[in-house]
Design a protein around this motif. Structure first.
Motif, PDB file in Angstrom:
ATOM      1  N   LYS A  67      28.409   1.321 -27.451  1.00  0.00           N
ATOM      2  CA  LYS A  67      28.483   0.355 -26.354  1.00  0.00           C
ATOM      3  C   LYS A  67      27.057   0.014 -25.949  1.00  0.00           C
ATOM      4  N   ASN A  68      26.776  -1.296 -25.793  1.00  0.00           N
ATOM      5  CA  ASN A  68      25.445  -1.729 -25.396  1.00  0.00           C
ATOM      6  C   ASN A  68      25.512  -2.752 -24.270  1.00  0.00           C
ATOM      7  N   ILE A  69      24.390  -2.938 -23.587  1.00  0.00           N
ATOM      8  CA  ILE A  69      24.303  -3.781 -22.399  1.00  0.00           C
ATOM      9  C   ILE A  69      23.651  -5.109 -22.765  1.00  0.00           C
ATOM     10  N   TRP A  70      24.256  -6.193 -22.276  1.00  0.00           N
ATOM     11  CA  TRP A  70      23.783  -7.554 -22.541  1.00  0.00           C
ATOM     12  C   TRP A  70      23.593  -8.305 -21.222  1.00  0.00           C
ATOM     13  N   ARG A  71      22.992  -9.485 -21.342  1.00  0.00           N
ATOM     14  CA  ARG A  71      22.815 -10.385 -20.196  1.00  0.00           C
ATOM     15  C   ARG A  71      22.996 -11.828 -20.663  1.00  0.00           C
ATOM     16  N   CYS A  72      23.582 -12.664 -19.799  1.00  0.00           N
ATOM     17  CA  CYS A  72      23.675 -14.092 -20.078  1.00  0.00           C
ATOM     18  C   CYS A  72      23.619 -14.848 -18.754  1.00  0.00           C
ATOM     19  N   ASP A  73      23.458 -16.176 -18.820  1.00  0.00           N
ATOM     20  CA  ASP A  73      23.504 -16.956 -17.593  1.00  0.00           C
ATOM     21  C   ASP A  73      24.957 -17.228 -17.217  1.00  0.00           C
ATOM     22  N   LEU A  74      25.176 -17.889 -16.100  1.00  0.00           N
ATOM     23  CA  LEU A  74      26.537 -18.082 -15.598  1.00  0.00           C
ATOM     24  C   LEU A  74      27.373 -19.000 -16.481  1.00  0.00           C
ATOM     25  N   GLY A  75      26.705 -19.746 -17.356  1.00  0.00           N
ATOM     26  CA  GLY A  75      27.436 -20.594 -18.283  1.00  0.00           C
ATOM     27  C   GLY A  75      27.768 -19.897 -19.585  1.00  0.00           C
ATOM     28  N   GLY A  76      27.335 -18.630 -19.705  1.00  0.00           N
ATOM     29  CA  GLY A  76      27.567 -17.882 -20.931  1.00  0.00           C
ATOM     30  C   GLY A  76      26.516 -18.111 -21.989  1.00  0.00           C
ATOM     31  N   ASN A  77      25.456 -18.852 -21.653  1.00  0.00           N
ATOM     32  CA  ASN A  77      24.390 -19.141 -22.601  1.00  0.00           C
ATOM     33  C   ASN A  77      23.235 -18.151 -22.445  1.00  0.00           C
ATOM     34  N   ASN A  78      22.251 -18.274 -23.336  1.00  0.00           N
ATOM     35  CA  ASN A  78      21.056 -17.423 -23.308  1.00  0.00           C
ATOM     36  C   ASN A  78      21.426 -15.935 -23.319  1.00  0.00           C
TER      37      ASN A  78
END
Length: 295
Positions: free
Chosen positions: A128-139
């Motif tokens: 399991k790993n941690i991710w990040r994205c913007d509110l639109g699901g991009n980047n």
């Protein structure tokens, strides 16, 4: 005295009066937590002494994982309806009106303090790993990339660091990541194991639940100073302090404690003198405390 001098003197006095008021004196706060009554999990709100309680949600499904978001100025939480449709909601504490947030399907969903990003986890086999994205699901950006477990993360109020639990060294330990450059620092070490963490409002300290590795760990609260890298034990009780949340004023830590006599209740712990205060009561399950400002 000239009008200009009078204005200047007034501005100086006003500035001094503002500086004389500490941030703690300006913050009024209350506690939100989940409570299981009549077979259902709902969110409730209480004053800091546990003198009154107000029910916040009336959902026929479950409501849980409440967290105050400074950017939205709303209480963010998970919600399931009676058919188990999952959503992430943001509640205005005053009006109790809610808005649905995007990308609720992301696991371990958590907004950044400024509400610009979603932090979440993905699983691949046993990892399991941690991710990040913007509110639109991009980047989309992967923050951790190791085999095994990376999760139970908490974001610093200034948004520059993330604490998380990882078993990359062979046991569950607490790490802190600099979100600007990706550098990772290990906070706890075996034979202690780590579970929950929470940040002080100034982002200078961490509270973390640590226990001796065993089949039945008893979790205590430890405090970590990021500037000195010092880790000190703060509680030493026969029961466990879990699901910790540092108050917005910086004066207290709320936690979920379980005792043989009282069951699962919410308590607070004063940072200055270590005084415990029991907030909830009754033969109900209480857990996952967080703090909300009262303005």
């Amino acid at each position: 005295m000239s009008l200009i001098n009078m204005k200047g003197r007034f501005l100086v006095l006003l500035l001094l009066s503002v500086l004389a008021c500490s941030p703690n004196e300006q913050i009024k706060e209350e506690i939100v937590y989940l409570k299981k009554a009549n077979g259902n999990f709902d969110l409730y709100q209480s004053d800091v002494l546990g003198q009154w309680e107000e029910r916040l949600t009336q959902n026929v499904g479950y409501d849980w994982q409440p967290h105050w978001n400074e950017g939205l100025q709303k209480l963010v939480y998970y919600s399931n309806d009676s058919t188990e449709n999952f959503t992430v909601l943001a509640m205005d504490i005053r009006s109790k009106k809610t808005d649905a947030l995007p990308l609720a399907h992301l696991a371990d969903y958590r907004l950044s303090p400024n509400a610009e990003y979603i932090y979440y986890t993905t699983s691949d086999g046993d990892s399991k790993n941690i991710w990040r994205c913007d509110l639109g699901g991009n980047n989309r950006y992967q923050l951790t990339n190791t085999n095994g477990y990376n999760g139970r993360f908490s974001l610093s109020p200034h948004g520059q660091k993330m604490a998380f639990v990882s078993d990359r060294t062979g046991s569950n330990q607490l790490f802190v990541m600099n979100l600007g450059n990706g550098e990772v620092e290990q906070v706890s070490f075996f034979p202690l194991i780590a579970k929950y963490s929470t940040w002080s409002p100034d982002s200078k300290r961490l509270a973390v639940c640590l226990a001796e590795a065993s089949d039945d760990p008893k979790w205590d609260i430890w405090l970590y100073d990021l500037s000195t890298q010092g880790l000190e034990r703060f509680t030493n009780t026969p029961y466990s302090e879990q699901e910790i949340a540092w108050s917005l004023s910086g004066e207290k830590i709320a936690f979920h404690g379980t005792t043989e006599n009282d069951g699962d209740q919410i308590y607070t712990l004063d940072i200055a003198d270590g005084k415990f205060t029991k907030i909830t009561s009754g033969d109900f399950y209480h857990g996952e405390p967080t703090w909300v400002p009262i303005r």
